[in-house]
Write an enzyme that holds these catalytic residues in place. Structure first.
Site, PDB file in Angstrom:
ATOM      1  N   LYS A 186      -2.692   5.966  -4.272  1.00  0.00           N
ATOM      2  CA  LYS A 186      -3.818   6.875  -4.009  1.00  0.00           C
ATOM      3  C   LYS A 186      -3.559   8.239  -4.631  1.00  0.00           C
ATOM      4  O   LYS A 186      -2.406   8.691  -4.661  1.00  0.00           O
ATOM      5  CB  LYS A 186      -4.013   7.057  -2.488  1.00  0.00           C
TER       6      LYS A 186
ATOM      7  N   ASP B 140       0.840  -1.198   0.000  1.00  0.00           N
ATOM      8  CA  ASP B 140       0.000   0.000   0.000  1.00  0.00           C
ATOM      9  C   ASP B 140       0.875   1.247   0.000  1.00  0.00           C
ATOM     10  O   ASP B 140       1.552   1.539   0.979  1.00  0.00           O
ATOM     11  CB  ASP B 140      -0.893   0.014   1.249  1.00  0.00           C
TER      12      ASP B 140
ATOM     13  N   LYS C 166       2.598  -1.348   8.912  1.00  0.00           N
ATOM     14  CA  LYS C 166       3.879  -0.866   8.384  1.00  0.00           C
ATOM     15  C   LYS C 166       5.015  -1.196   9.353  1.00  0.00           C
ATOM     16  O   LYS C 166       4.882  -1.019  10.567  1.00  0.00           O
ATOM     17  CB  LYS C 166       3.807   0.652   8.215  1.00  0.00           C
ATOM     18  N   SER C 167       6.111  -1.659   8.815  1.00  0.00           N
ATOM     19  CA  SER C 167       7.340  -1.772   9.586  1.00  0.00           C
ATOM     20  C   SER C 167       8.507  -1.841   8.616  1.00  0.00           C
ATOM     21  O   SER C 167       8.342  -2.315   7.497  1.00  0.00           O
ATOM     22  CB  SER C 167       7.318  -3.020  10.484  1.00  0.00           C
TER      23      SER C 167
ATOM     24  N   ASN D  33     -10.697   7.124   3.588  1.00  0.00           N
ATOM     25  CA  ASN D  33     -11.149   8.163   4.529  1.00  0.00           C
ATOM     26  C   ASN D  33     -12.522   8.709   4.170  1.00  0.00           C
ATOM     27  O   ASN D  33     -12.827   9.874   4.452  1.00  0.00           O
ATOM     28  CB  ASN D  33     -10.112   9.293   4.597  1.00  0.00           C
TER      29      ASN D  33
ATOM     30  N   GLU E 104       6.746 -10.978  11.787  1.00  0.00           N
ATOM     31  CA  GLU E 104       5.780 -11.150  12.895  1.00  0.00           C
ATOM     32  C   GLU E 104       4.371 -10.709  12.463  1.00  0.00           C
ATOM     33  O   GLU E 104       3.384 -11.402  12.742  1.00  0.00           O
ATOM     34  CB  GLU E 104       6.286 -10.282  14.064  1.00  0.00           C
TER      35      GLU E 104
ATOM     36  N   HIS F  25      -7.528   9.554  -1.964  1.00  0.00           N
ATOM     37  CA  HIS F  25      -6.881   9.521  -0.640  1.00  0.00           C
ATOM     38  C   HIS F  25      -7.768  10.123   0.462  1.00  0.00           C
ATOM     39  O   HIS F  25      -7.927   9.545   1.535  1.00  0.00           O
ATOM     40  CB  HIS F  25      -5.537  10.255  -0.717  1.00  0.00           C
TER      41      HIS F  25
ATOM     42  N   TYR G  26       3.351   9.590  -0.338  1.00  0.00           N
ATOM     43  CA  TYR G  26       4.472   8.944   0.369  1.00  0.00           C
ATOM     44  C   TYR G  26       5.809   9.147  -0.346  1.00  0.00           C
ATOM     45  O   TYR G  26       6.849   8.812   0.185  1.00  0.00           O
ATOM     46  CB  TYR G  26       4.216   7.441   0.577  1.00  0.00           C
TER      47      TYR G  26
ATOM     48  N   LEU H 182      -2.178  -0.824  13.768  1.00  0.00           N
ATOM     49  CA  LEU H 182      -1.598  -0.966  15.115  1.00  0.00           C
ATOM     50  C   LEU H 182      -1.746   0.340  15.893  1.00  0.00           C
ATOM     51  O   LEU H 182      -1.061   0.560  16.896  1.00  0.00           O
ATOM     52  CB  LEU H 182      -0.121  -1.364  15.003  1.00  0.00           C
TER      53      LEU H 182
ATOM     54  N   ILE I 157       8.234  -7.292  10.350  1.00  0.00           N
ATOM     55  CA  ILE I 157       7.529  -7.539   9.082  1.00  0.00           C
ATOM     56  C   ILE I 157       7.056  -9.000   9.074  1.00  0.00           C
ATOM     57  O   ILE I 157       5.913  -9.305   8.738  1.00  0.00           O
ATOM     58  CB  ILE I 157       8.454  -7.238   7.878  1.00  0.00           C
TER      59      ILE I 157
HETATM   60  P1  NAD Z   1       0.641   1.211  11.827  1.00  0.00           P
HETATM   61  O1  NAD Z   1      -0.522   1.079  12.726  1.00  0.00           O
HETATM   62  O2  NAD Z   1       0.876   0.183  10.796  1.00  0.00           O
HETATM   63  O3  NAD Z   1       1.880   1.348  12.807  1.00  0.00           O
HETATM   64  C1  NAD Z   1       3.169   1.384  12.313  1.00  0.00           C
HETATM   65  C2  NAD Z   1       4.139   1.512  13.472  1.00  0.00           C
HETATM   66  O4  NAD Z   1       3.885   0.500  14.458  1.00  0.00           O
HETATM   67  C3  NAD Z   1       5.573   1.259  12.986  1.00  0.00           C
HETATM   68  O5  NAD Z   1       6.185   2.440  12.559  1.00  0.00           O
HETATM   69  C4  NAD Z   1       6.235   0.659  14.211  1.00  0.00           C
HETATM   70  O6  NAD Z   1       6.663   1.710  15.013  1.00  0.00           O
HETATM   71  C5  NAD Z   1       5.095  -0.042  14.910  1.00  0.00           C
HETATM   72  N1  NAD Z   1       5.096  -1.508  14.652  1.00  0.00           N
HETATM   73  C6  NAD Z   1       4.903  -2.164  13.472  1.00  0.00           C
HETATM   74  N2  NAD Z   1       4.929  -3.496  13.651  1.00  0.00           N
HETATM   75  C7  NAD Z   1       5.150  -3.686  14.968  1.00  0.00           C
HETATM   76  C8  NAD Z   1       5.298  -4.848  15.771  1.00  0.00           C
HETATM   77  N3  NAD Z   1       5.186  -6.077  15.273  1.00  0.00           N
HETATM   78  N4  NAD Z   1       5.521  -4.680  17.101  1.00  0.00           N
HETATM   79  C9  NAD Z   1       5.613  -3.444  17.646  1.00  0.00           C
HETATM   80  N5  NAD Z   1       5.475  -2.309  16.940  1.00  0.00           N
HETATM   81  C10 NAD Z   1       5.255  -2.424  15.615  1.00  0.00           C
HETATM   82  O7  NAD Z   1       0.588   2.699  11.209  1.00  0.00           O
HETATM   83  P2  NAD Z   1       0.757   3.369   9.775  1.00  0.00           P
HETATM   84  O8  NAD Z   1       2.076   3.144   9.167  1.00  0.00           O
HETATM   85  O9  NAD Z   1       0.347   4.785   9.971  1.00  0.00           O
HETATM   86  O10 NAD Z   1      -0.350   2.640   8.887  1.00  0.00           O
HETATM   87  C11 NAD Z   1      -0.075   1.534   8.049  1.00  0.00           C
HETATM   88  C12 NAD Z   1      -0.194   1.910   6.601  1.00  0.00           C
HETATM   89  O11 NAD Z   1      -1.477   2.473   6.327  1.00  0.00           O
HETATM   90  C13 NAD Z   1       0.765   3.029   6.160  1.00  0.00           C
HETATM   91  O12 NAD Z   1       2.092   2.592   6.006  1.00  0.00           O
HETATM   92  C14 NAD Z   1       0.101   3.462   4.880  1.00  0.00           C
HETATM   93  O13 NAD Z   1       0.395   2.554   3.847  1.00  0.00           O
HETATM   94  C15 NAD Z   1      -1.372   3.405   5.275  1.00  0.00           C
HETATM   95  N6  NAD Z   1      -1.913   4.714   5.700  1.00  0.00           N
HETATM   96  C16 NAD Z   1      -2.952   5.255   4.974  1.00  0.00           C
HETATM   97  C17 NAD Z   1      -3.501   6.475   5.361  1.00  0.00           C
HETATM   98  C18 NAD Z   1      -4.639   7.052   4.561  1.00  0.00           C
HETATM   99  O14 NAD Z   1      -5.001   8.220   4.778  1.00  0.00           O
HETATM  100  N7  NAD Z   1      -5.241   6.319   3.659  1.00  0.00           N
HETATM  101  C19 NAD Z   1      -2.992   7.172   6.471  1.00  0.00           C
HETATM  102  C20 NAD Z   1      -1.945   6.596   7.187  1.00  0.00           C
HETATM  103  C21 NAD Z   1      -1.437   5.371   6.809  1.00  0.00           C
END
Ligand code: NAD
Length: 278
Positions: A74, A44, A227-228, A137, A236, A107, A49, A187, A234
């Site tokens: 997006k 995604d 995301k990680s 959204n 896990e 988006h 980005y 998360l 990744i």
């Molecule tokens: P997320 O909830 O995926 O959290 C990511 C963070 O959680 C990481 O940076 C890391 O710090 C932590 N994390 C990841 N795996 C973990 C694990 N196993 N254990 C502990 N901590 C862990 O948040 P995100 O990145 O904001 O959202 C995921 C994806 O959603 C984004 O990368 C993007 O592709 C998408 N996104 C879309 C919008 C939108 O407006 N459509 C907005 C934000 C994000």
């Protein structure tokens, strides 16, 4: 069951890799390569980005056939409108080095523009340049607006969703219309973790707190894109298909719901203020 069937008959992996804020080229390529190696088949990204070209490169150098990977991008707010969206799409394809996209999403529902933006996405779908038309959204009022202005309903709505913001009403509305929900920030963008209750639940299944949250999404039939950039995380985040949460554990997670939104609320009239300078 790693795949979910969508309302238009296409299939999407239930777990994908989110790549927001992965702008360091080497880091992003390593993360995507690791993800593809451990079995992810969805990525995604978004024009915002600023990493579409890196995503394209990582896919190219992988051994995974392009048609096996579900790629979403997006259209950013400043590119919205009918003609502008068509142009933005072409630019994204070029950066990604692809000749079609799996999914293209509006988006944010930019006031005065999002219906035209979605009309362009419909056209791209009709021209078979995308397999799955969708939005992100969009709240009930935006989806109702699209029902009036479009012929093909969005197949996916990507919304902020996690234990602190469970979005039950919006999800129910989407379900009624057979719109699949994809959770961004699954998360809670790291805000839910670490957490003792979740770790305690995880111990029962030999899983981590993060895996408990991700499994909770899957039990609710929500697609997730955690995301990680850390290889172990990744991996896990993908190991969530070999257990399920019982009713009592699901109930414990329900209690976290507290309107804990981290991003903009597109129902607020001035929500676009959130993006000033972006
Ligand atoms: P997320 O909830 O995926 O959290 C990511 C963070 O959680 C990481 O940076 C890391 O710090 C932590 N994390 C990841 N795996 C973990 C694990 N196993 N254990 C502990 N901590 C862990 O948040 P995100 O990145 O904001 O959202 C995921 C994806 O959603 C984004 O990368 C993007 O592709 C998408 N996104 C879309 C919008 C939108 O407006 N459509 C907005 C934000 C994000």
């Amino acid at each position: 069951m790693l795949m979910k069937k969508l309302s238009n008959g296409e299939k999407i992996p239930k777990v994908g890799l989110g790549v927001y804020k992965m702008t360091d080229k080497e880091e992003a390529i390593n993360a995507i390569t690791t993800a593809l190696e451990v079995g992810y088949r969805a990525i995604d990204t978004a024009t915002l980005y600023n990493n579409e070209s890196v995503v394209g490169e990582a896919i190219k150098v992988s051994n995974v056939p392009r048609e096996d990977i579900f790629i979403t991008t997006k259209v950013w707010n400043s590119d919205q409108g009918y003609d502008e969206t068509l142009r933005a799409f072409e630019k994204s394809l070029e950066l990604l080095q692809l000749d079609y996209l799996d999914s293209y999403l509006t988006h944010w529902p930019v006031p005065g523009k999002f219906t035209e933006t979605y009309r362009a996405i419909e056209r791209l779908y009709e021209e078979k340049l995308i397999r799955v038309p969708g939005v992100s959204n969009h709240h009930e009022e935006h989806l109702r607006e699209l029902e009036k202005s479009s012929n093909i309903k969005p197949v996916i709505n990507q919304i902020e969703c996690h234990p602190l913001l469970q979005q039950n009403e919006l999800i129910a509305f989407c379900k009624e219309r057979d719109i699949s929900v994809m959770a961004w920030g699954p998360l809670g963008r790291g805000r839910v973790l670490p957490d003792e209750v979740l770790s305690e639940i995880g111990k029962k299944y030999n899983k981590t707190a993060a895996q408990v949250i991700l499994r909770w999404h899957l039990e609710r039939d929500t697609i997730i894109i955690p995301k990680s950039v850390t290889p172990s995380r990744i991996k896990e985040n993908f190991e969530v298909f070999d257990f399920s949460l019982d009713q009592a554990d699901m109930k414990k997670l329900e209690e976290y719901d507290c309107n804990g939104r981290t991003g903009a609320n597109s129902s607020e009239p001035d929500f676009m203020r959130h993006f000033e300078g972006m």
